[in-house]
Design a protein around this motif. Structure first.
Motif, PDB file in Angstrom:
ATOM      1  N   LYS A 121     -64.673 -19.242  17.797  1.00 50.49           N
ATOM      2  CA  LYS A 121     -65.234 -18.043  17.183  1.00 50.49           C
ATOM      3  C   LYS A 121     -66.049 -18.417  15.941  1.00 50.49           C
ATOM      4  CE  LYS A 121     -61.565 -14.961  18.798  1.00 50.49           C
ATOM      5  NZ  LYS A 121     -60.476 -14.022  18.404  1.00 50.49           N
ATOM      6  N   LYS A 122     -67.083 -17.628  15.679  1.00 51.91           N
ATOM      7  CA  LYS A 122     -68.015 -17.932  14.598  1.00 51.91           C
ATOM      8  C   LYS A 122     -67.352 -17.933  13.228  1.00 51.91           C
ATOM      9  CE  LYS A 122     -71.426 -18.010  17.562  1.00 51.91           C
ATOM     10  NZ  LYS A 122     -72.015 -19.301  17.992  1.00 51.91           N
ATOM     11  N   ASP A 123     -66.258 -17.193  13.085  1.00 54.54           N
ATOM     12  CA  ASP A 123     -65.593 -17.118  11.787  1.00 54.54           C
ATOM     13  C   ASP A 123     -64.395 -18.050  11.677  1.00 54.54           C
ATOM     14  OD1 ASP A 123     -63.993 -15.821  13.595  1.00 54.54           O
ATOM     15  OD2 ASP A 123     -63.596 -14.060  12.342  1.00 54.54           O
ATOM     16  N   ASP A 124     -64.238 -18.947  12.642  1.00 58.30           N
ATOM     17  CA  ASP A 124     -63.115 -19.890  12.611  1.00 58.30           C
ATOM     18  C   ASP A 124     -63.294 -20.843  11.428  1.00 58.30           C
ATOM     19  OD1 ASP A 124     -61.235 -22.005  13.080  1.00 58.30           O
ATOM     20  OD2 ASP A 124     -61.226 -21.512  15.214  1.00 58.30           O
ATOM     21  N   PRO A 125     -62.345 -20.905  10.496  1.00 59.12           N
ATOM     22  CA  PRO A 125     -62.492 -21.781   9.324  1.00 59.12           C
ATOM     23  C   PRO A 125     -62.525 -23.263   9.676  1.00 59.12           C
ATOM     24  CG  PRO A 125     -60.263 -20.883   9.459  1.00 59.12           C
ATOM     25  CD  PRO A 125     -61.080 -20.145  10.471  1.00 59.12           C
ATOM     26  N   LEU A 126     -62.090 -23.613  10.878  1.00 59.46           N
ATOM     27  CA  LEU A 126     -62.101 -25.017  11.279  1.00 59.46           C
ATOM     28  C   LEU A 126     -63.502 -25.530  11.589  1.00 59.46           C
ATOM     29  CD1 LEU A 126     -58.848 -25.181  13.374  1.00 59.46           C
ATOM     30  CD2 LEU A 126     -59.496 -26.883  11.676  1.00 59.46           C
ATOM     31  N   LEU A 127     -64.459 -24.641  11.749  1.00 57.82           N
ATOM     32  CA  LEU A 127     -65.828 -25.073  12.038  1.00 57.82           C
ATOM     33  C   LEU A 127     -66.364 -25.998  10.959  1.00 57.82           C
ATOM     34  CD1 LEU A 127     -67.453 -21.824  13.480  1.00 57.82           C
ATOM     35  CD2 LEU A 127     -67.055 -23.977  14.694  1.00 57.82           C
ATOM     36  N   GLU A 128     -66.036 -25.706   9.711  1.00 56.03           N
ATOM     37  CA  GLU A 128     -66.507 -26.542   8.603  1.00 56.03           C
ATOM     38  C   GLU A 128     -65.925 -27.942   8.689  1.00 56.03           C
ATOM     39  OE1 GLU A 128     -66.523 -26.585   3.693  1.00 56.03           O
ATOM     40  OE2 GLU A 128     -65.953 -24.770   4.784  1.00 56.03           O
ATOM     41  N   MET A 129     -64.649 -28.048   9.065  1.00 55.77           N
ATOM     42  CA  MET A 129     -64.005 -29.364   9.181  1.00 55.77           C
ATOM     43  C   MET A 129     -64.552 -30.121  10.382  1.00 55.77           C
ATOM     44  SD  MET A 129     -60.059 -28.630   8.062  1.00 55.77           S
ATOM     45  CE  MET A 129     -59.843 -30.275   7.345  1.00 55.77           C
ATOM     46  N   ILE A 130     -64.866 -29.406  11.446  1.00 51.84           N
ATOM     47  CA  ILE A 130     -65.456 -30.045  12.618  1.00 51.84           C
ATOM     48  C   ILE A 130     -66.827 -30.622  12.270  1.00 51.84           C
ATOM     49  CG2 ILE A 130     -66.416 -29.623  14.918  1.00 51.84           C
ATOM     50  CD1 ILE A 130     -64.175 -27.568  15.319  1.00 51.84           C
ATOM     51  N   ALA A 131     -67.626 -29.851  11.530  1.00 49.89           N
ATOM     52  CA  ALA A 131     -68.956 -30.325  11.112  1.00 49.89           C
ATOM     53  C   ALA A 131     -68.829 -31.569  10.237  1.00 49.89           C
ATOM     54  CB  ALA A 131     -69.693 -29.216  10.372  1.00 49.89           C
ATOM     55  N   ARG A 132     -67.870 -31.559   9.322  1.00 44.23           N
ATOM     56  CA  ARG A 132     -67.643 -32.733   8.467  1.00 44.23           C
ATOM     57  C   ARG A 132     -67.212 -33.925   9.308  1.00 44.23           C
ATOM     58  NH1 ARG A 132     -62.475 -33.537   4.510  1.00 44.23           N
ATOM     59  NH2 ARG A 132     -62.833 -35.750   4.065  1.00 44.23           N
ATOM     60  N   HIS A 133     -66.349 -33.684  10.267  1.00 45.36           N
ATOM     61  CA  HIS A 133     -65.858 -34.750  11.143  1.00 45.36           C
ATOM     62  C   HIS A 133     -67.000 -35.372  11.937  1.00 45.36           C
ATOM     63  CE1 HIS A 133     -63.570 -36.192  14.825  1.00 45.36           C
ATOM     64  NE2 HIS A 133     -62.932 -36.801  13.851  1.00 45.36           N
ATOM     65  N   GLU A 134     -67.873 -34.538  12.479  1.00 51.76           N
ATOM     66  CA  GLU A 134     -69.009 -35.035  13.242  1.00 51.76           C
ATOM     67  C   GLU A 134     -69.953 -35.855  12.362  1.00 51.76           C
ATOM     68  OE1 GLU A 134     -69.838 -34.821  16.659  1.00 51.76           O
ATOM     69  OE2 GLU A 134     -67.677 -34.409  16.617  1.00 51.76           O
ATOM     70  N   HIS A 135     -70.100 -35.439  11.108  1.00 49.83           N
ATOM     71  CA  HIS A 135     -71.002 -36.138  10.189  1.00 49.83           C
ATOM     72  C   HIS A 135     -70.425 -37.483   9.754  1.00 49.83           C
ATOM     73  CE1 HIS A 135     -73.909 -36.777   6.994  1.00 49.83           C
ATOM     74  NE2 HIS A 135     -72.916 -36.944   6.133  1.00 49.83           N
ATOM     75  N   GLU A 136     -69.129 -37.525   9.454  1.00 51.64           N
ATOM     76  CA  GLU A 136     -68.527 -38.737   8.900  1.00 51.64           C
ATOM     77  C   GLU A 136     -67.982 -39.687   9.963  1.00 51.64           C
ATOM     78  OE1 GLU A 136     -65.620 -37.906   5.914  1.00 51.64           O
ATOM     79  OE2 GLU A 136     -66.905 -36.495   4.817  1.00 51.64           O
ATOM     80  N   CYS A 137     -67.755 -39.181  11.167  1.00 57.40           N
ATOM     81  CA  CYS A 137     -67.066 -39.997  12.178  1.00 57.40           C
ATOM     82  C   CYS A 137     -67.773 -39.983  13.535  1.00 57.40           C
ATOM     83  CB  CYS A 137     -65.630 -39.502  12.356  1.00 57.40           C
ATOM     84  SG  CYS A 137     -64.702 -39.259  10.839  1.00 57.40           S
ATOM     85  N   PRO A 138     -69.070 -40.246  13.565  1.00 55.83           N
ATOM     86  CA  PRO A 138     -69.754 -40.273  14.867  1.00 55.83           C
ATOM     87  C   PRO A 138     -69.447 -41.564  15.627  1.00 55.83           C
ATOM     88  CG  PRO A 138     -71.284 -40.845  13.125  1.00 55.83           C
ATOM     89  CD  PRO A 138     -70.002 -40.481  12.439  1.00 55.83           C
ATOM     90  N   TYR A 139     -69.313 -41.458  16.928  1.00 49.26           N
ATOM     91  CA  TYR A 139     -69.081 -42.649  17.739  1.00 49.26           C
ATOM     92  C   TYR A 139     -70.271 -43.602  17.695  1.00 49.26           C
ATOM     93  CZ  TYR A 139     -64.577 -41.596  19.811  1.00 49.26           C
ATOM     94  OH  TYR A 139     -63.233 -41.389  19.997  1.00 49.26           O
ATOM     95  N   GLU A 140     -71.442 -43.067  17.427  1.00 49.01           N
ATOM     96  CA  GLU A 140     -72.631 -43.918  17.348  1.00 49.01           C
ATOM     97  C   GLU A 140     -72.467 -44.981  16.263  1.00 49.01           C
ATOM     98  OE1 GLU A 140     -76.596 -45.359  17.981  1.00 49.01           O
ATOM     99  OE2 GLU A 140     -75.001 -44.449  19.178  1.00 49.01           O
ATOM    100  N   ASN A 141     -71.805 -44.613  15.152  1.00 49.80           N
ATOM    101  CA  ASN A 141     -71.595 -45.586  14.076  1.00 49.80           C
ATOM    102  C   ASN A 141     -70.657 -46.703  14.507  1.00 49.80           C
ATOM    103  OD1 ASN A 141     -73.220 -43.931  12.612  1.00 49.80           O
ATOM    104  ND2 ASN A 141     -71.770 -43.526  10.960  1.00 49.80           N
ATOM    105  N   LEU A 142     -69.657 -46.367  15.298  1.00 53.55           N
ATOM    106  CA  LEU A 142     -68.767 -47.416  15.828  1.00 53.55           C
ATOM    107  C   LEU A 142     -69.532 -48.331  16.773  1.00 53.55           C
ATOM    108  CD1 LEU A 142     -65.202 -46.091  16.790  1.00 53.55           C
ATOM    109  CD2 LEU A 142     -65.841 -47.687  14.990  1.00 53.55           C
ATOM    110  N   ARG A 143     -70.394 -47.733  17.584  1.00 51.75           N
ATOM    111  CA  ARG A 143     -71.176 -48.537  18.524  1.00 51.75           C
ATOM    112  C   ARG A 143     -72.097 -49.494  17.781  1.00 51.75           C
ATOM    113  NH1 ARG A 143     -75.904 -49.207  20.593  1.00 51.75           N
ATOM    114  NH2 ARG A 143     -76.856 -47.602  19.280  1.00 51.75           N
ATOM    115  N   LEU A 144     -72.767 -48.999  16.748  1.00 50.89           N
ATOM    116  CA  LEU A 144     -73.682 -49.844  15.984  1.00 50.89           C
ATOM    117  C   LEU A 144     -72.924 -50.956  15.263  1.00 50.89           C
ATOM    118  CD1 LEU A 144     -76.044 -47.127  14.472  1.00 50.89           C
ATOM    119  CD2 LEU A 144     -76.578 -48.761  16.286  1.00 50.89           C
ATOM    120  N   ALA A 145     -71.771 -50.629  14.686  1.00 53.31           N
ATOM    121  CA  ALA A 145     -70.976 -51.644  13.999  1.00 53.31           C
ATOM    122  C   ALA A 145     -70.504 -52.713  14.972  1.00 53.31           C
ATOM    123  CB  ALA A 145     -69.782 -50.998  13.300  1.00 53.31           C
TER     124      ALA A 145
END
Length: 210
Positions: A121-145
């Motif tokens: 749902k658009k008002d789910d407070p977890l959306l902000e944490m999901i966005a932060r998680h995607e920004h700080e923990c992308p699998y692409e960074n693991l692949r590049l490392a």
């Protein structure tokens, strides 16, 4: 002659639950499925691809029916009689699968699939944490490392440079766990809910990246 009838062997269910498509959204809005039944496969996360029959990074985010315990056996599979616990309300991929002719299913894979944002749902407070998680923990960074580490190993670079790469990997893993822990504590998430909101913990996939 190939039998054109389900043998109820359970093989398809034991190989993992289906990915959900736009056509499956009513199952969620009508209550036949809940997020506790789902797991998110994040973009770049190693997962089984039916097209290549191999484990490879997912090209897109997927939402699938969760497995049972530590296996990928569909959570609705009933082993006693090889039946489906939600047969009348099973997802699209299950409805069109014919083990004697998989062409229809193959043509559907990765097309019109849904992701977390289609469900949350658009008002789910977890959306902000999901966005932060995607920004700080992308699998692409693991692949590049991982790729950098392999290059350094081949070139026998100095230990200090390899250490920097390993520190980068460690930071990603620690951020992943930290964000999960904060979400679980703040919103009292169950393990099933955590796996939907954040996918599998990234350390579980480290072996794939070497």
């Amino acid at each position: 002659m190939t039998s054109k009838k389900c043998k109820r062997c359970g093989t398809c269910c034991k190989n993992g639950g289906p990915a959900l498509h736009i056509e499956d959204l009513p199952l969620l809005t009508n209550g036949q499925l809940s997020i506790e039944n789902l797991i998110t496969i994040r973009q770049g996360e190693p997962a089984y691809s039916p097209l290549s029959d191999q484990i490879e990074p997912s090209t897109t985010e997927l939402v699938k029916l969760n497995g049972t315990g530590n296996s990928w056996v569909c959570c609705f599979y009933q082993d006693g009689d090889s039946s489906c616990g939600i047969y009348l309300h099973r997802p699209l991929e299950c409805r069109i699968l014919k083990c004697w002719d998989t062409s229809e299913l193959t043509n559907l894979i990765f097309k019109n699939t849904i992701n977390r944002l289609d469900i949350i749902k658009k008002d789910d407070p977890l959306l902000e944490m999901i966005a932060r998680h995607e920004h700080e923990c992308p699998y692409e960074n693991l692949r590049l490392a991982s790729a950098q580490r392999c290059d350094h190993d081949r070139m026998r670079m100095k230990n200090k440079q390899t250490s920097v790469i390993m520190d980068a990997c460690r930071e990603i893993i620690e951020n992943d766990l930290s964000i999960r822990q904060a979400a679980v504590q703040q919103y009292n998430l169950s393990l099933s809910q955590e796996l939907f909101y954040f996918g599998r913990p990234m350390f579980q996939n480290l072996s794939y990246f070497g």
